[in-house]
Design a protein around this motif. Sequence first.
Motif, PDB file in Angstrom:
ATOM      1  N   GLU A   1      16.189   6.234  -3.677  1.00 51.17           N
ATOM      2  CA  GLU A   1      17.159   7.285  -3.989  1.00 51.17           C
ATOM      3  C   GLU A   1      16.832   8.517  -2.790  1.00 51.17           C
ATOM      4  OE1 GLU A   1      16.912   8.927  -7.671  1.00 51.17           O
ATOM      5  OE2 GLU A   1      17.390   6.902  -8.728  1.00 51.17           O
ATOM      6  N   THR A   2      15.798   8.723  -2.518  1.00 53.99           N
ATOM      7  CA  THR A   2      15.574   9.659  -1.430  1.00 53.99           C
ATOM      8  C   THR A   2      15.114   9.251   0.044  1.00 53.99           C
ATOM      9  OG1 THR A   2      12.992   9.739  -1.740  1.00 53.99           O
ATOM     10  CG2 THR A   2      14.255  11.024  -3.252  1.00 53.99           C
ATOM     11  N   GLY A   3      14.893   7.938  -0.151  1.00 56.20           N
ATOM     12  CA  GLY A   3      14.521   7.490   1.344  1.00 56.20           C
ATOM     13  C   GLY A   3      13.387   7.615   1.974  1.00 56.20           C
ATOM     14  N   LYS A   4      12.394   8.154   1.156  1.00 58.32           N
ATOM     15  CA  LYS A   4      11.171   8.671   1.589  1.00 58.32           C
ATOM     16  C   LYS A   4      10.118   7.382   1.293  1.00 58.32           C
ATOM     17  CE  LYS A   4      11.634  13.411   0.632  1.00 58.32           C
ATOM     18  NZ  LYS A   4      11.220  14.629  -0.132  1.00 58.32           N
ATOM     19  N   VAL A   5       9.131   7.366   2.342  1.00 62.88           N
ATOM     20  CA  VAL A   5       8.126   6.564   2.281  1.00 62.88           C
ATOM     21  C   VAL A   5       6.693   7.206   1.937  1.00 62.88           C
ATOM     22  CG1 VAL A   5       6.609   4.661   3.357  1.00 62.88           C
ATOM     23  CG2 VAL A   5       9.403   4.797   3.841  1.00 62.88           C
ATOM     24  N   ALA A   6       5.923   6.527   1.156  1.00 63.64           N
ATOM     25  CA  ALA A   6       4.760   7.262   0.850  1.00 63.64           C
ATOM     26  C   ALA A   6       3.461   6.372   0.653  1.00 63.64           C
ATOM     27  CB  ALA A   6       4.554   8.209  -0.403  1.00 63.64           C
ATOM     28  N   PHE A   7       2.524   6.340   1.570  1.00 62.77           N
ATOM     29  CA  PHE A   7       1.468   5.589   1.588  1.00 62.77           C
ATOM     30  C   PHE A   7       0.052   6.195   1.107  1.00 62.77           C
ATOM     31  CE2 PHE A   7       3.724   2.624   3.937  1.00 62.77           C
ATOM     32  CZ  PHE A   7       2.938   1.483   4.390  1.00 62.77           C
ATOM     33  N   TRP A   8      -0.580   5.525  -0.094  1.00 61.60           N
ATOM     34  CA  TRP A   8      -1.842   5.907  -0.540  1.00 61.60           C
ATOM     35  C   TRP A   8      -1.807   7.102  -1.354  1.00 61.60           C
ATOM     36  CZ3 TRP A   8      -4.561   1.926   0.518  1.00 61.60           C
ATOM     37  CH2 TRP A   8      -4.553   1.289   1.810  1.00 61.60           C
ATOM     38  N   GLU A   9      -0.523   7.468  -1.936  1.00 58.17           N
ATOM     39  CA  GLU A   9      -0.360   8.950  -2.481  1.00 58.17           C
ATOM     40  C   GLU A   9      -0.073   8.862  -4.087  1.00 58.17           C
ATOM     41  OE1 GLU A   9       2.422  11.304  -0.314  1.00 58.17           O
ATOM     42  OE2 GLU A   9       1.025  11.646   1.176  1.00 58.17           O
ATOM     43  N   ARG A  10      -0.231   7.465  -4.541  1.00 53.28           N
ATOM     44  CA  ARG A  10       0.015   7.739  -6.096  1.00 53.28           C
ATOM     45  C   ARG A  10      -1.264   8.130  -7.003  1.00 53.28           C
ATOM     46  NH1 ARG A  10       3.605   2.324  -7.835  1.00 53.28           N
ATOM     47  NH2 ARG A  10       3.397   3.446  -9.641  1.00 53.28           N
ATOM     48  N   ASP A  11      -0.953   8.710  -8.005  1.00 54.01           N
ATOM     49  CA  ASP A  11      -2.133   8.837  -8.847  1.00 54.01           C
ATOM     50  C   ASP A  11      -1.979   7.586 -10.060  1.00 54.01           C
ATOM     51  OD1 ASP A  11      -0.071   9.551 -10.657  1.00 54.01           O
ATOM     52  OD2 ASP A  11      -0.123  11.795 -10.553  1.00 54.01           O
TER      53      ASP A  11
ATOM     54  N   ASN B   1       0.949  -1.138  -0.146  1.00 55.69           N
ATOM     55  CA  ASN B   1       0.069   0.167  -0.150  1.00 55.69           C
ATOM     56  C   ASN B   1       0.836   1.236   0.036  1.00 55.69           C
ATOM     57  OD1 ASN B   1      -2.584  -1.263  -0.008  1.00 55.69           O
ATOM     58  ND2 ASN B   1      -2.284  -1.803   2.104  1.00 55.69           N
ATOM     59  N   GLY B   2       1.984   1.072   0.412  1.00 55.87           N
ATOM     60  CA  GLY B   2       2.891   2.399   0.236  1.00 55.87           C
ATOM     61  C   GLY B   2       4.238   2.084  -0.792  1.00 55.87           C
ATOM     62  N   GLU B   3       4.924   3.108  -0.863  1.00 55.07           N
ATOM     63  CA  GLU B   3       6.111   3.022  -1.718  1.00 55.07           C
ATOM     64  C   GLU B   3       7.309   3.868  -1.255  1.00 55.07           C
ATOM     65  OE1 GLU B   3       5.474   3.614  -6.394  1.00 55.07           O
ATOM     66  OE2 GLU B   3       4.451   5.124  -5.255  1.00 55.07           O
ATOM     67  N   TYR B   4       8.389   2.930  -1.265  1.00 57.90           N
ATOM     68  CA  TYR B   4       9.705   3.398  -0.814  1.00 57.90           C
ATOM     69  C   TYR B   4      10.704   3.812  -2.046  1.00 57.90           C
ATOM     70  CZ  TYR B   4      14.299   3.139   1.495  1.00 57.90           C
ATOM     71  OH  TYR B   4      15.581   3.545   1.913  1.00 57.90           O
ATOM     72  N   ASP B   5      10.969   5.059  -2.026  1.00 54.62           N
ATOM     73  CA  ASP B   5      11.829   5.502  -2.982  1.00 54.62           C
ATOM     74  C   ASP B   5      13.624   5.285  -2.221  1.00 54.62           C
ATOM     75  OD1 ASP B   5      13.548   7.048  -4.377  1.00 54.62           O
ATOM     76  OD2 ASP B   5      11.767   8.232  -4.845  1.00 54.62           O
TER      77      ASP B   5
ATOM     78  N   GLN C   1      -8.108   2.743  -5.453  1.00 57.83           N
ATOM     79  CA  GLN C   1      -6.989   3.333  -5.254  1.00 57.83           C
ATOM     80  C   GLN C   1      -6.372   3.780  -6.719  1.00 57.83           C
ATOM     81  OE1 GLN C   1      -5.865   4.262  -2.116  1.00 57.83           O
ATOM     82  NE2 GLN C   1      -7.625   3.512  -1.532  1.00 57.83           N
ATOM     83  N   HIS C   2      -5.688   5.047  -6.519  1.00 58.77           N
ATOM     84  CA  HIS C   2      -5.082   5.432  -7.464  1.00 58.77           C
ATOM     85  C   HIS C   2      -5.903   5.781  -8.776  1.00 58.77           C
ATOM     86  CE1 HIS C   2      -1.683   3.059  -5.794  1.00 58.77           C
ATOM     87  NE2 HIS C   2      -2.010   4.277  -5.043  1.00 58.77           N
TER      88      HIS C   2
END
Length: 467
Positions: free
Chosen positions: A81-91, A75-79, A115-116
Amino acid sequence: MTTVGDATAAGRVIVLDVVGLQQDHLGNGNTPNITALLEGGTSADLRPPMPAVTVPAQTTLATGRSPASHGDVANGEYDRETGKVAFWERDRADRTRLWEAASEAGLTTGALFFQHLIGTTADVAVTPSPIEDEDNNLLEMNCWTNPDGFYDDLEAEYSHFPLHHYWGPGANERGSEWILTAARETIERYDPDLLWIYVPHLDYDGQRYGPGTPEFKNALETVDRLVGEFLDFLREDSRWDATAVNIVSEYGFHSVDTPIFPNRALRDAGLLSVDNTDDHGDEVNVPQSRAFAMVDHQVAHVYVEPDALPAARRALKNLDGIASVLETEGKERHNIDHPNAGDLVLIAEPAAWFQYYWWTVEENAPAYATDMDIHSKPGYDPCELFFGDSGLASLDPSKVRGSHGRVDDESLPLYGLGGPAAPELQVTEPVDARAVAPTVSELLGIDLSSTLAFDVPALISQNSTVK
């Protein structure tokens, strides 16, 4: 009934994603409306992708492909390169799903509350898009829709979408009721050939109380009543005789009593970096961490610096509740071998689940831990279904009694096919979730295999039999 394989087998296909529904929920008195729809049709177990959580399951159902192919592994994505985690935020990004491909093929399509959906080319779409401030506080309820202005019409007639009854401590049947009302409006206004509808109600009490409880049985009765009212509406519609109704689910629930805290173990091993602040508690510093676990129900993706893999294995292997740790071969075996997946993928025992906490003293929890803040938390948090003592969301993982994500025979969800235009299928094995999209495509009489590159064929064959 039209013949199987005929391009006119169904003039209209409705897909109801009744999340949490399983085959053994049929015929037990709790789901008379859904049971009656499928009695003259098909009902079978559905084998979901691993992990059996919302986004991977939905993308697999709508594309006919596995997470190893489409890349939605959580349900989340881990980048990395940036070390950022984002849940539920993709378009929508580069996704092409069944409703987009069918629209491009000339059919009228609709998708509600998947979702998305923002940016989808489906002719009709509704998905929550609340207006929030920089701290994710709700300023105004809104939904993104195709066509423009559809939400304004829905809001004028039925009030705003009840977001706080869609998720959080107040989650109840009102969210699903509003969605199915929007589905009726979609049919009356736009008459789509394909309409895909997410019905989330069982998800709440499935996690709060677990399967088999009186509360969950009450939720079954409630969602069956809502679906029954929608089916009654369809039966009065002029296209009912040409309609096939798919009932799909994304996962079934396990009863759980053991939360697992992989980030605490990684922190104790010196692999997880945490910044101590007086105002905001212990904040994880993912970019500075040598290992971090993005948890998601009964599965956790652990992203590890190459030289830290041995230490991460040692830190995690003895945690109570972990059934297996997947590396290269294991990820390939489970069709989750995609660059988006963790270097290690943890699967919980049936009675266990993963919580994202890295602190051990409540006073050190970050500020968002006690908020209903699905975007700030770098892991899925079912404790948001419970009111907390010091904030909107609880900090007591022992309250969670149901979870999902691992794939086993005890938790297989449902695939059903009914309605006057549904072919008769003899299904003797669990239906691969990847077969749903090509089956819907064939029901509609269109060939989308070149657009969507299905992993497996449709259920429908010339002999009307799946073995």
